[in-house]
Scaffold this motif. Structure first.
Motif, PDB file in Angstrom:
ATOM      1  N   PHE A   1      55.504  13.619   6.122  1.00 53.00           N
ATOM      2  CA  PHE A   1      55.109  13.305   7.630  1.00 53.00           C
ATOM      3  C   PHE A   1      54.998  12.119   8.047  1.00 53.00           C
ATOM      4  O   PHE A   1      55.363  11.685   9.153  1.00 53.00           O
ATOM      5  N   THR A   2      54.233  11.305   7.171  1.00 51.49           N
ATOM      6  CA  THR A   2      54.094   9.783   7.412  1.00 51.49           C
ATOM      7  C   THR A   2      55.793   9.318   7.405  1.00 51.49           C
ATOM      8  O   THR A   2      55.966   8.489   8.613  1.00 51.49           O
ATOM      9  N   LEU A   3      56.445   9.526   6.562  1.00 49.25           N
ATOM     10  CA  LEU A   3      57.811   8.898   6.685  1.00 49.25           C
ATOM     11  C   LEU A   3      58.661   9.531   7.924  1.00 49.25           C
ATOM     12  O   LEU A   3      59.305   8.535   8.549  1.00 49.25           O
ATOM     13  N   ILE A   4      58.472  10.765   8.079  1.00 51.01           N
ATOM     14  CA  ILE A   4      59.454  11.163   9.156  1.00 51.01           C
ATOM     15  C   ILE A   4      58.924  10.929  10.535  1.00 51.01           C
ATOM     16  O   ILE A   4      59.650  10.449  11.368  1.00 51.01           O
ATOM     17  N   PHE A   5      57.704  10.630  10.823  1.00 48.96           N
ATOM     18  CA  PHE A   5      56.865  10.495  11.864  1.00 48.96           C
ATOM     19  C   PHE A   5      57.177   8.885  12.366  1.00 48.96           C
ATOM     20  O   PHE A   5      57.655   8.590  13.535  1.00 48.96           O
ATOM     21  N   PHE A   6      56.929   8.126  11.311  1.00 55.17           N
ATOM     22  CA  PHE A   6      57.089   6.614  11.538  1.00 55.17           C
ATOM     23  C   PHE A   6      58.434   6.205  11.284  1.00 55.17           C
ATOM     24  O   PHE A   6      58.733   4.996  11.609  1.00 55.17           O
ATOM     25  N   HIS A   7      59.266   6.753  10.625  1.00 54.64           N
ATOM     26  CA  HIS A   7      60.539   6.088  10.526  1.00 54.64           C
ATOM     27  C   HIS A   7      61.522   6.996  11.501  1.00 54.64           C
ATOM     28  O   HIS A   7      62.843   6.293  11.738  1.00 54.64           O
ATOM     29  N   PHE A   8      61.618   8.075  11.991  1.00 59.20           N
ATOM     30  CA  PHE A   8      62.159   8.558  13.042  1.00 59.20           C
ATOM     31  C   PHE A   8      61.756   8.853  14.424  1.00 59.20           C
ATOM     32  O   PHE A   8      62.574   8.691  15.409  1.00 59.20           O
ATOM     33  N   ASP A   9      60.603   9.498  14.301  1.00 57.13           N
ATOM     34  CA  ASP A   9      59.990  10.058  15.647  1.00 57.13           C
ATOM     35  C   ASP A   9      59.509   8.755  16.483  1.00 57.13           C
ATOM     36  O   ASP A   9      59.982   8.324  17.575  1.00 57.13           O
ATOM     37  N   CYS A  10      58.602   7.785  15.895  1.00 64.29           N
ATOM     38  CA  CYS A  10      58.169   6.821  16.448  1.00 64.29           C
ATOM     39  C   CYS A  10      58.220   5.585  15.659  1.00 64.29           C
ATOM     40  O   CYS A  10      57.278   5.142  15.016  1.00 64.29           O
ATOM     41  N   PRO A  11      59.505   5.064  15.534  1.00 61.92           N
ATOM     42  CA  PRO A  11      59.571   3.900  14.555  1.00 61.92           C
ATOM     43  C   PRO A  11      58.989   2.542  15.011  1.00 61.92           C
ATOM     44  O   PRO A  11      58.666   1.737  14.221  1.00 61.92           O
ATOM     45  N   ARG A  12      59.057   2.185  16.139  1.00 56.00           N
ATOM     46  CA  ARG A  12      58.320   1.286  16.828  1.00 56.00           C
ATOM     47  C   ARG A  12      56.612   1.077  16.715  1.00 56.00           C
ATOM     48  O   ARG A  12      56.110   0.279  16.916  1.00 56.00           O
ATOM     49  N   ALA A  13      56.065   2.224  16.755  1.00 58.79           N
ATOM     50  CA  ALA A  13      54.630   2.421  16.651  1.00 58.79           C
ATOM     51  C   ALA A  13      54.049   2.124  15.330  1.00 58.79           C
ATOM     52  O   ALA A  13      52.819   2.074  15.083  1.00 58.79           O
ATOM     53  N   SER A  14      55.118   1.967  14.459  1.00 59.10           N
ATOM     54  CA  SER A  14      54.696   1.662  12.917  1.00 59.10           C
ATOM     55  C   SER A  14      53.772   0.451  12.605  1.00 59.10           C
ATOM     56  O   SER A  14      54.454  -0.553  13.324  1.00 59.10           O
ATOM     57  N   GLU A  15      52.670   0.256  12.076  1.00 62.20           N
ATOM     58  CA  GLU A  15      52.116  -0.944  11.854  1.00 62.20           C
ATOM     59  C   GLU A  15      52.280  -1.425  10.183  1.00 62.20           C
ATOM     60  O   GLU A  15      52.881  -2.471  10.005  1.00 62.20           O
TER      61      GLU A  15
END
Length: 1501
Positions: A669-683
């Motif tokens: 879920f971490t990889l999918i959310f921060f790499h595909f759903d919200c890539p710009r929101a990743s810290e």
């Protein structure tokens, strides 16, 4: 019903709003008035001071001082009054009117002498000698007290029937003390009531008729005692006794207080000691200080000032008087004040922060965070919560303060530090402190590594040290329990062993864990330091992370989803049977431990690989990459970045070590959310993984809550337990939005969502820890060790079935303690997490297992055993668990059938709408199977009772003969003198209530009794047989003391049985009652048998065990009648039962000790009284493996139902035993879950204490992993691997059939092994061969012939056998497999090479002989199997001499040949006699190691 509602509104609703004040009609006006004015004072004082005075420190000081002084005075007075009631002196006085008291004082001055004379005669009865004295005393008193009497008689009487009913209250004051004494003197000491006083006063006024009245006084007093209660109700005033207490003010000074304890408890709550009073005063001061500070700061305006003052008053009042329904915990008195102080302190701190002008503005995950706005929002939120204090306490959103502390610390430790659940307040504080200590240590290393930038080619050593320390601390913390008691016990036992009385049983295991952690942490630190220092994660940045993510996803999918689904009873709720079945799946009654399957090995291997390799590598990679980035660019500041990095790394590693069941989903879920759903929101990946772990945990809880709600309120399976449920069902539909909002809030705060009164309406409860229950409740078994003697004698101790059967659940808890953690790690219970609930269901045992703490190699759980014969609702739910759905062929309204190995559509649909799921059907645990036999059926016939008495007497004789005190008893003069009458042959025991021809084998009908001759005629043979088995002979003829003592004990035993049966031997019920009385050890000794008290061992060690043994012998009589009639067989049976069988009453502590000690067989006699039935059951227990069904229940369903029961029974006070909330509901198992609550909410048969199971106690798991890591284990492992390598090297060197290499290897092994002690010698082999069949005798003769001429040693040495492999023995089919020792493999190649040619010649000659005889290539295969020559043939030795003897006849050598396991049959080795002789030639030559002296001094071939 109406009064209950009013009482609930008064004591529940209104008291919750006001902090405990309500009008109680059961109390007097004084108490209610005090409560009202006290509450008004506490409300108006802060309000008036705030409105009248300016917001200065002076106003704050006045208010705080006033409240403090006020509470000090009240608490001091309350404490002193309770101390006065506990230790003070009580003064008893009569409650007459003031006028009577004044008259009494006046008359006392003139009546002193007469009263003293009369009181001296108190208790005497008038007779002829003292009659005139009594008359004179009465006359003097009548003359002196007449004035007051006349005045009272002349007063008008308002009553119309004054002349009919006597006026008891118009008596003069003398009646209270002086005349009461006279009543006791003349009538009787008990005659002191009002009627008797009136009788005497009538006599007193008519003293001229005194003579006749005194003579009839006793009769008159007795008649007045029988007066009706109606005569008392007609009186105007009832004199009663009042008790005054002396309250000491100063030494020697006191005042009398007319008060009682109950009235004081109704007025104010009692504080037990000085500390509680000090805490209450301090809390009152803190409430007043913080509350008035916020008022001065202007946090509240307008009407909200009054509301806040009302909250302050409720907090102050709760410290004085708490509502009655607040629970059992004393801390509830401080809960409201504590919450108020916490909220006010937070508001004050936020108010101070808001006054700062330099609050920063930061950005996180693309959201701009303005600290001022955030702090102001938090302050307003807390202020709003403070306003709502009355409402929040009314609906029960705040728990007791200790429960809230455990909950808060546990949630912080779990979500931020990766900790485990807390089991108590001490556990929660200990866990958070050790996490903070680890965080502080790691913070320093991380800060030092990140404060300076570093490049990709060089990782700072400080950062590598930080990573190694992080892995080490995370691993060690995951291995330790949150309960510090075991660790403290271990420390005490090592440091101060004298202060430790008993060492806990798991201290040794804890020591083993600590030693293992030392080794594992050392290795882990070195490896982590080396890996992080190698810059592998930076140099191979994209590739390494991708591989690790893919590996974690694949391993996690297979381990935690695929394998558990295939092992379920219904995989994916579509397949009708498990795909991966255990060996026990098709067994009806498994008799051995569960067999380790291949998929269990795979599961453990993948789990360890994932736990110790994959996730540590992922976290270390993220730490290295994020650390490198943070060293160059600080995002939130150096301190904040370091803190977040340290917390995230610690949490992720600890949670991975403890329970990685859902880590792969969190990672995906971490990889999918921060790499595909919200890539710009990743810290950063580490921070993203940390945040997502918390979010995913809450999402799982939300799904479980929604699943519970939908299953519970589904209209097609709703179970209405009452009319209210039917009423609430349609009204719950419009509130679905509110229900969804409650679900979200309860998920965030981890609070249960409880069905209101068991209906479809859900309301939120207060937050609880994972443990759920506030107190450490556990069942205490009642037996003879913790009950009064009178209860043991007069009635059955703990005779109810629940108390007796609880021992089986206690044993089940012990079994789970040894196996639960290992079984969870083997995947036998499926996926699990902290807080999960399982039900173990078997034929009669149904227990709920609550998993509380999940650590790395440990599990803390609590077992709640349900009733054996439960209610109707429980039986329906048990049927729902046990019934199968495989035969269901329905699909909607028709029955088309289903596909092979698949479920029907209806069955699959119904399984999806259940809050529980069957995880396994054949889970094995050690337990006891119970068999019951009705004793009445076995003793219905008189002949069967006679047989029982016969076994009873024979058992007495057996235990008497086998007693170590027999010789002492036979020589005891006191016993001989008491048994003098039993030595006479004409002595007859003629008690018809004890002896009867129907039940006594030795009864003489013509003599109507039992004689010594008749006793010897029946039992003399048995006495002599038992005496003949003794090591020291004892005289056992007819006139011996042994026969006399046996005869006397037989009479005593039967007389005790008759006495216990109430001398009704003909009645079966009385016979069973008496036998059960003796069985439990209650002997009523008659006067004739008091000689037995000379030594109580005659009763305790002879008669008592004989009663119990006779029951077992009588039971065996039905299975083997012929065997029990023979003395030898009966003697052997008693001997076996004495050592292998435990027979005692269930109330005996020995019964519990035997069950918990895992004794194989036990027997008892139980008196069962249930539902009007009165039966005696013979219960036999057999230890075996019990098969359980493992059912996993939705943990949110369990928490919600438990919370609903607490609210219904404690707050709403619904005591109805048939309430709707406990009716059966198959989809949620509502009755089973609710009945498992702590008493009195539920009715579990047994509740275990919190029990910790360790992986090291599981035998199968230790066999896979090899046990704990230690220096000895490492040394053994290295030695075994080194020996294997050397052996493989020898095999590879000799693969070319080079005899010189064989010599080298063999010689080396023989050079050091001849001094090693052997386990199999030539003598033992010779003895074994001597016992073989006749067909091997020629083979042995040829072997001895060759041994006599082959070797000429100078001196013989002890033969030493080979330990290098299987040993061929002509007398057995299976070889003895032994390992090579270090000394056998260590050889000196330089010395062995000198004699290699000679030695090779011997080998070649022998092999040539074997090949010539066998004439086939299969002979070598027979001798050496599939291995090469050197690995199959191991030279074990030849005897050689080092002395001067060189004769050819002094050889004692023998030879063993190690062959492969496929050729161990002796049939191939014994086909031809000549071949056997040749074979023996080869065997005898190579049996022992070859000594060096053999080659030095020569030999003959």
């Amino acid at each position: 019903m109406g009064s209950q509602v009013v009482q609930t509104l008064r004591q529940g609703v209104w008291a919750s709003l006001t902090g405990g004040w309500y009008h109680d009609p059961d109390q007097n006006k004084f108490n209610n008035s005090c409560h009202l004015y006290l509450w008004i004072f506490l409300l108006m004082l802060p309000l008036s001071l705030h409105l009248a005075l300016p917001p200065t420190t002076m106003a704050l000081s006045i208010y705080c001082s006033s409240i403090t002084v006020f509470f000090v005075l009240i608490k001091l007075a309350n404490y002193r009054l309770h101390l006065m009631f506990d230790e003070g002196e009580a003064v008893v006085r009569s409650s007459l009117s003031d006028l009577s008291k004044a008259q009494e004082k006046k008359s006392n001055a003139t009546m002193t002498s007469s009263k003293s004379d009369l009181e001296a005669k108190e208790g005497q009865i008038p007779n002829e000698s003292n009659f005139l004295e009594f008359v004179s005393l009465l006359g003097s008193l009548s003359t002196r007290g007449g004035g007051g009497t006349t005045q009272e008689e002349e007063k008008p009487d308002p009553q119309t029937d004054r002349e009919k009913d006597p006026d008891y209250d118009s008596l003069p004051s003398q009646t209270s003390q002086s005349e009461s004494s006279m009543l006791q003197v003349i009538c009787r000491p008990e005659a002191t009531n009002k009627e008797e006083a009136y009788t005497f006063h009538t006599v007193h006024r008519n003293w001229c008729k005194l003579l006749m009245s005194v003579c009839m006084c006793v009769c008159i007093c007795q008649e007045e005692d029988s007066l009706d209660d109606s005569s008392e109700t007609s009186t105007q005033e009832k004199p009663a006794r009042k008790i005054y207490y002396k309250l000491k003010l100063f030494p020697g000074k006191w005042i009398n207080i007319l008060y009682d304890r109950l009235t004081l408890l109704a007025l104010l709550d009692r504080n037990q000691d000085v500390l509680e009073n000090l805490v209450a005063v301090f809390m009152a001061f803190l409430v007043s200080f913080l509350g008035f500070v916020l008022l001065n700061h202007g946090c509240f305006k307008d009407f909200w000032i009054f509301q806040f003052c009302l909250v302050i008053a409720s907090c102050h009042y709760s410290l004085l008087k708490v509502k009655k329904s607040s629970g059992h915990n004393q801390l509830v008195a401080y809960s409201r004040a504590a919450y108020f102080c916490i909220f006010c302190a937070l508001i004050w701190v936020l108010e101070q922060l808001l006054r700062r002008k330099d609050l920063p503005v930061s950005s996180l995950y693309g959201v701009t965070i303005v600290c001022y706005d955030v702090l102001r929002f938090l302050r307003d939120l807390l202020v709003g919560f403070t306003y709502c204090f009355p409402i929040t306490f009314l609906v029960g959103l705040f728990p007791q303060i200790n429960t809230f502390t455990i909950y808060l610390l546990e949630q912080i430790d779990m979500h931020f530090f990766g900790g485990t659940a807390a089991t108590s307040l001490i556990s929660a504080v200990y866990s958070i402190l050790r996490s903070l200590a680890a965080l502080s240590l790691l913070y320093g290393f991380c800060f030092g590594a990140l404060k300076e930038p570093w490049d990709e080619q060089h990782t700072p050593a400080l950062f590598s040290g930080f990573c190694g320390l992080l892995v080490v601390l995370s691993y060690h913390l995951s291995r330790q329990s949150s309960d510090p008691s075991v660790l403290l016990s271990l420390i005490k036992s090592k440091i101060m062993p004298a202060l430790v009385e008993t060492v806990p049983p798991f201290c040794a295991l804890q020591k083993e864990i600590l030693l293992s952690d030392i080794m594992a942490c050392s290795v882990a630190y070195i490896l982590t330091f080396a890996i992080t220092a190698s810059t592998v994660f930076l140099s191979l940045k994209p590739f390494v992370t991708i591989v690790l993510y893919a590996l974690a996803g694949t391993v996690g999918f297979v381990t935690h989803y695929l394998i558990p689904q295939l092992r379920k009873h219904h995989p994916w709720l579509w397949i009708s049977h498990p795909v991966l079945k255990t060996k026990e799946y098709y067994q009806f009654e498994p008799r051995e431990d569960a067999v380790l399957m291949w998929f269990e090995r795979l599961y453990v291997g993948l789990l360890c690989f994932e736990k110790y390799v994959v996730y540590p590598a992922i976290v270390l990679s993220a730490l290295t990459n994020d650390g490198f980035a943070l060293s160059h660019r600080k995002k939130l500041g150096i301190h904040c970045d370091v803190l977040l990095t340290t917390v995230a790394g610690l949490k992720l590693l600890r949670s991975s070590f403890c329970n990685p069941s859902f880590q792969f989903l969190t990672l995906l879920f971490t990889l999918i959310f921060f790499h595909f759903d919200c890539p710009r929101a990743s810290e950063s990946f580490l921070l993203d993984f940390f945040i997502m772990s918390i979010v995913f945990h809450k999402m799982r809880e939300l799904l479980l809550k929604l699943h519970f709600i939908l299953v519970y309120i589904a209209p097609w399976q709703i179970a209405w337990g009452s009319a209210f449920h039917a009423f609430a069902q349609p009204f719950a539909v419009p509130h679905s939005a509110m229900l969804l909002l409650q679900t979200l809030l309860t998920t965030v705060f981890y609070t249960p969502l409880a069905p209101f009164l068991g209906s479809a309406i859900f309301i939120s409860s207060y937050p609880r820890p994972i443990k759920f229950w506030e107190r450490n409740y556990n069942t205490k078994r009642i037996d003879n060790s913790n009950s009064r003697l009178v209860s043991q004698v007069d009635k059955e101790t703990g005779c109810d079935d629940n108390n007796l059967n609880s021992i089986f659940y206690e044993y089940l808890t012990r079994s789970l303690q040894h196996s639960l953690c290992g079984d969870l790690m083997l995947g036998r219970w499926g996926n699990y997490s902290a807080g999960d609930c399982f039900i173990l269901a078997s034929d009669y045992l149904n227990a709920l297992v609550h998993l509380i703490e999940i650590g790395n190699g440990l599990v803390t759980f609590q077992l709640r055993g349900l009733e054996f014969r439960g209610t109707y609702c429980q039986q329906r739910e048990v049927e729902a668990i046990t019934e199968g759905v495989e035969e269901d062929d329905a699909c909607c309204c028709c029955e088309p059938g289903h596909l092979p190995h698949m479920l029907s559509c209806n069955a699959a649909f119904n399984l999806r709408w259940l809050a529980w799921e069957v995880m396994a059907t054949k889970y094995l645990l050690e337990g006891y199977s119970i068999s019951e036999n009705n004793a009445a059926t076995m003793l219905q016939v008189y002949d069967l009772r006679k047989l029982l008495i016969t076994y009873y007497l024979k058992s007495i004789i057996y235990y008497l003969v086998h007693s170590p005190k027999l010789s002492t008893w036979l020589k005891d003069a006191t016993i001989q003198e008491a048994l003098q009458s039993y030595t006479k042959w004409h002595h007859i025991e003629r008690d018809p209530q004890v002896f009867s021809v129907k039940i006594d084998e030795d009864y003489v009908h013509c003599l109507q009794g039992v004689t010594r001759a008749s006793f010897c005629n029946v039992y003399l043979e048995w006495i002599q047989h038992c005496a003949g088995k003794m090591e020291t002979p004892v005289d056992s003829d007819e006139d011996s003391p042994l026969v006399t003592l046996s005869y006397a004990l037989s009479v005593l035993g039967r007389r005790s049985l008759g006495t216990a049966s109430h001398n009704m031997s003909n009645s079966l019920e009385s016979f069973l009652y008496g036998f059960n009385t003796l069985f439990k050890g209650d002997f009523r000794i008659a006067t004739k048998d008091e000689w037995v008290f000379t030594d109580l061992d005659l009763l305790q060690k002879v008669v008592a065990p004989a009663v119990r043994m006779s029951l077992k012998l009588h039971q065996d009589h039905f299975t083997c009648l012929e065997e029990t009639e023979e003395a030898s067989i009966l003697y052997e049976a008693i001997t076996n039962y004495r050592s292998n069988l435990v027979i005692c009453h269930e109330s005996d502590p020995a019964w519990r000790k035997a069950v918990l000690s895992s004794r194989d067989t036990l027997l008892t006699l139980r008196h069962m009284i249930d539902d009007g039935t009165d039966e005696y059951k013979i219960i036999m227990l057999y230890k075996r493996h019990l098969s359980f069904k493992v059912i996993k229940i939705n943990k949110e369903c369990v928490r919600g139902l438990w919370a609903g029961q607490q609210q219904e029974l404690i707050f709403l006070r619904n005591r109805n035993p048939e309430r709707g909330s406990i009716q059966n509901s198959k989809q949620a198992l509502r009755n089973m879950v609710n009945s498992s609550c702590d008493q009195p909410l539920g009715y579990p048969m047994y509740v275990s204490p919190l029990t910790t199971s360790y992986a090291g106690t599981h035998r199968t798991l230790r066999g896979i992993g090899g046990g704990a890591l230690s220096l000895d284990a490492i040394r053994s492992w290295l030695c075994s691997k080194w020996l294997r390598v050397r052996k493989d090297n020898l095999t590879s060197c000799n693969s070319g059939m080079n005899m010189e290499d064989v010599d080298c290897g063999a010689g080396g092994s023989s050079s050091l092994s001849h001094n090693r002690p052997s386990s199999v010698t030539s003598n033992s082999l010779s003895q074994h061969r001597a016992r073989t069949a006749h067909s091997h005798r020629h083979h042995n003769a040829a072997r001895r012939e060759y041994r006599s001429r082959s070797v000429q040693p100078q001196s013989q040495r002890p033969p030493v056998s080979s330990q290098s492999g299987p040993i061929l023995d002509s007398g057995s089919n299976n070889g003895i497999v032994q390992r090579l020792s270090n000394s056998q493999l260590s050889f000196n190649t330089s010395i062995a090479s000198i004699f290699s040619q000679v030695y090779t010649h011997i080998v070649k000659s022998l092999l040539f002989s074997v090949a010539a005889v066998s004439s086939s290539s299969s002979t070598l295969s027979l001798l050496f199997g599939k291995r090469s020559f050197s690995s199959g043939l191991v030279i074990s030795g030849l005897s050689a001499a080092e002395g001067g003897n060189t004769t050819d006849t002094q050889s004692s050598s023998s030879v063993n040949i190690a062959i492969g396991p496929s050729h161990r049959s002796s049939s191939r080795a014994t086909q031809v006699g000549g071949e056997e002789s040749t074979f023996d030639l080869l065997v005898k030559t190579f049996e022992h190691p070859v000594p060096l002296g053999f080659f030095c001094r020569g030999f003959k071939y």
